[in-house]
Design an enzyme around this catalytic site. Structure first.
Site, PDB file in Angstrom:
ATOM      1  N   ALA A  43     -32.916  14.198   9.595  1.00 57.98           N
ATOM      2  CA  ALA A  43     -32.237  14.860   8.483  1.00 57.98           C
ATOM      3  C   ALA A  43     -33.198  15.683   7.635  1.00 57.98           C
ATOM      4  O   ALA A  43     -32.950  16.861   7.332  1.00 57.98           O
ATOM      5  CB  ALA A  43     -31.525  13.816   7.627  1.00 57.98           C
ATOM      6  N   TYR A 111     -29.392   5.147  18.558  1.00 57.86           N
ATOM      7  CA  TYR A 111     -30.714   5.163  17.926  1.00 57.86           C
ATOM      8  C   TYR A 111     -31.632   4.106  18.538  1.00 57.86           C
ATOM      9  O   TYR A 111     -31.217   2.977  18.800  1.00 57.86           O
ATOM     10  CB  TYR A 111     -30.594   4.879  16.426  1.00 57.86           C
ATOM     11  CG  TYR A 111     -29.896   5.955  15.632  1.00 57.86           C
ATOM     12  CD1 TYR A 111     -30.519   7.168  15.379  1.00 57.86           C
ATOM     13  CD2 TYR A 111     -28.618   5.750  15.121  1.00 57.86           C
ATOM     14  CE1 TYR A 111     -29.886   8.156  14.630  1.00 57.86           C
ATOM     15  CE2 TYR A 111     -27.978   6.730  14.379  1.00 57.86           C
ATOM     16  CZ  TYR A 111     -28.617   7.928  14.144  1.00 57.86           C
ATOM     17  OH  TYR A 111     -27.995   8.911  13.413  1.00 57.86           O
ATOM     18  N   TYR A 112     -32.888   4.506  18.730  1.00 57.24           N
ATOM     19  CA  TYR A 112     -33.949   3.584  19.144  1.00 57.24           C
ATOM     20  C   TYR A 112     -35.109   3.808  18.179  1.00 57.24           C
ATOM     21  O   TYR A 112     -36.099   4.454  18.500  1.00 57.24           O
ATOM     22  CB  TYR A 112     -34.357   3.850  20.603  1.00 57.24           C
ATOM     23  CG  TYR A 112     -33.195   3.751  21.566  1.00 57.24           C
ATOM     24  CD1 TYR A 112     -32.863   2.537  22.154  1.00 57.24           C
ATOM     25  CD2 TYR A 112     -32.414   4.870  21.853  1.00 57.24           C
ATOM     26  CE1 TYR A 112     -31.778   2.438  23.029  1.00 57.24           C
ATOM     27  CE2 TYR A 112     -31.336   4.782  22.720  1.00 57.24           C
ATOM     28  CZ  TYR A 112     -31.026   3.566  23.302  1.00 57.24           C
ATOM     29  OH  TYR A 112     -29.951   3.469  24.152  1.00 57.24           O
ATOM     30  N   ARG A 113     -34.923   3.302  16.966  1.00 56.86           N
ATOM     31  CA  ARG A 113     -35.893   3.597  15.906  1.00 56.86           C
ATOM     32  C   ARG A 113     -36.423   2.338  15.217  1.00 56.86           C
ATOM     33  O   ARG A 113     -37.312   2.440  14.366  1.00 56.86           O
ATOM     34  CB  ARG A 113     -35.280   4.544  14.880  1.00 56.86           C
ATOM     35  CG  ARG A 113     -34.125   3.964  14.105  1.00 56.86           C
ATOM     36  CD  ARG A 113     -33.214   5.019  13.486  1.00 56.86           C
ATOM     37  NE  ARG A 113     -33.882   6.017  12.670  1.00 56.86           N
ATOM     38  CZ  ARG A 113     -33.239   7.073  12.126  1.00 56.86           C
ATOM     39  NH1 ARG A 113     -31.933   7.227  12.336  1.00 56.86           N
ATOM     40  NH2 ARG A 113     -33.895   7.941  11.403  1.00 56.86           N
ATOM     41  N   ALA A 262     -25.073  19.835  10.466  1.00 59.70           N
ATOM     42  CA  ALA A 262     -24.514  20.853   9.570  1.00 59.70           C
ATOM     43  C   ALA A 262     -24.724  20.503   8.101  1.00 59.70           C
ATOM     44  O   ALA A 262     -24.954  21.383   7.268  1.00 59.70           O
ATOM     45  CB  ALA A 262     -23.032  21.046   9.862  1.00 59.70           C
ATOM     46  N   ASP A 264     -27.236  18.865   6.804  1.00 57.24           N
ATOM     47  CA  ASP A 264     -28.636  19.158   6.475  1.00 57.24           C
ATOM     48  C   ASP A 264     -28.833  20.661   6.309  1.00 57.24           C
ATOM     49  O   ASP A 264     -29.545  21.112   5.408  1.00 57.24           O
ATOM     50  CB  ASP A 264     -29.565  18.641   7.572  1.00 57.24           C
ATOM     51  CG  ASP A 264     -29.380  17.166   7.852  1.00 57.24           C
ATOM     52  OD1 ASP A 264     -29.158  16.404   6.896  1.00 57.24           O
ATOM     53  OD2 ASP A 264     -29.466  16.774   9.032  1.00 57.24           O
TER      54      ASP A 264
END
Length: 328
Positions: A43, A111-113, A262, A264
């Site tokens: 973001a 997500y893989y965070r 969009a 962001d």
């Protein structure tokens, strides 16, 4: 840069995680697709890249793994004209990853965070001299959700009362339900957004967090303190609430390829417009134009029209701009 809404001149600083992103090259399920495209997604870095496109000096501060994905992310941001001199590479943690899964009901994001390099960021990030020299620092609710240390980073940034800050702070609620498993999002995000100078929230986000029947004016009552509160109503319109005035500008008609990014892009366009002369209505128009470029591509960052085309659209694309409130 200086406007009535920014207390000092200087660049913008965006703080937050950016991940490597894998997207199917064809609109097929992940189980059957053969080729994936590699890009970057985050973001705050989306905002930074669009600000750079619009000629605003901007730095992005984050932490990446000392791995190929981290080097790719840094190179992409640098090539876009963003200052990445404050980005750290953590040899013990990896760069975050997301995978997009297109489907008939829209795009799902996996997500893989967890445990990523960025999740280990803390309040010391704000000690970078770029922050002290900024006109505006941009943060989002994504960072607050990543880890306790990241939440402490955001809370420290917003702890100083607005009148005592050397720079303005913008905060995009950017609610990601998957990152808030403990059900604390509604309270935390409301408290953080209400301490910012400029706050962004989607009406759908606000309804999901704070009440299904909310209208833009209700959101303002929930978040009374930001000098400017930006409430985005999907592809219909955006309303900005100031202390004594309200502006509403409808969105441009756009053939939507994918909506991710969009919001962001809109934030970047609005901030860039605001920094030029403080004209909120022109800033709203630039926000819509910038958002349209993200809506037209499958990635988070699409090409903008040239400067002359942007100025033409700002002047002529809204034949009857909507405006409410007393004249300035």
């Amino acid at each position: 840069m200086r406007s009535a809404w920014l207390p000092a001149e200087g660049p913008v600083v965006c703080v937050g995680e950016t991940m490597a992103a894998l997207t199917p090259a064809a609109p097929q399920p992940l189980e059957t697709v053969e080729n994936l495209r590699l890009s970057v997604a985050g973001a705050e870095s989306n905002v930074a890249m669009y600000l750079a496109d619009l000629g605003v000096p901007v730095s992005w501060i984050s932490s990446l793994g000392a791995d190929p994905f981290g080097r790719r992310v840094r190179a992409v941001l640098a090539a876009a004209g963003v200052d990445v001199g404050a980005v750290r590479h953590d040899p013990r943690r990896r760069t975050g990853l997301l995978v997009k899964e297109p489907g008939p009901d829209g795009t799902r994001v996996h997500y893989y965070r967890a445990g990523s390099a960025a999740s280990a960021m803390g309040p010391d990030v704000l000690d970078d001299p770029r922050v002290a020299a900024a006109s505006l620092v941009h943060l989002t609710g994504v960072t607050a959700a990543l880890s306790p240390s990241c939440r402490a980073l955001v809370e420290r940034a917003l702890a100083t009362p607005p009148d005592a800050r050397p720079y303005a702070i913008s905060f995009d609620v950017n609610h990601r339900p998957a990152l808030w498993p403990d059900g604390t999002a509604a309270t935390v995000l409301r408290e953080l957004a209400d301490r910012a100078d400029l706050a962004f929230v989607g009406l759908d986000e606000a309804q999901g967090l704070w009440g299904a029947d909310l209208e833009p004016a209700d959101v303002r009552r929930l978040l009374p303190r930001p000098r400017l509160l930006v409430v985005k109503d999907g592809g219909r319109a955006v309303t900005v609430f100031g202390a004594e005035r309200t502006w509403t500008v409808p969105a441009l008609p756009v053939d939507v390829v994918e909506p991710v990014g969009a919001g962001d892009a809109f934030a970047a366009g609005f901030l860039a417009g605001l920094s030029r002369d403080g004209d909120v209505e022109r800033a709203l128009r630039l926000g819509h134009i910038t958002a349209a470029s993200a809506l037209a591509v499958t990635g988070d960052h699409g090409p903008l029209p040239d400067r002359a085309r942007i100025e033409h659209l700002i002047a002529h694309a809204w034949t009857r701009p909507a405006r409410t409130g007393p004249p300035s």
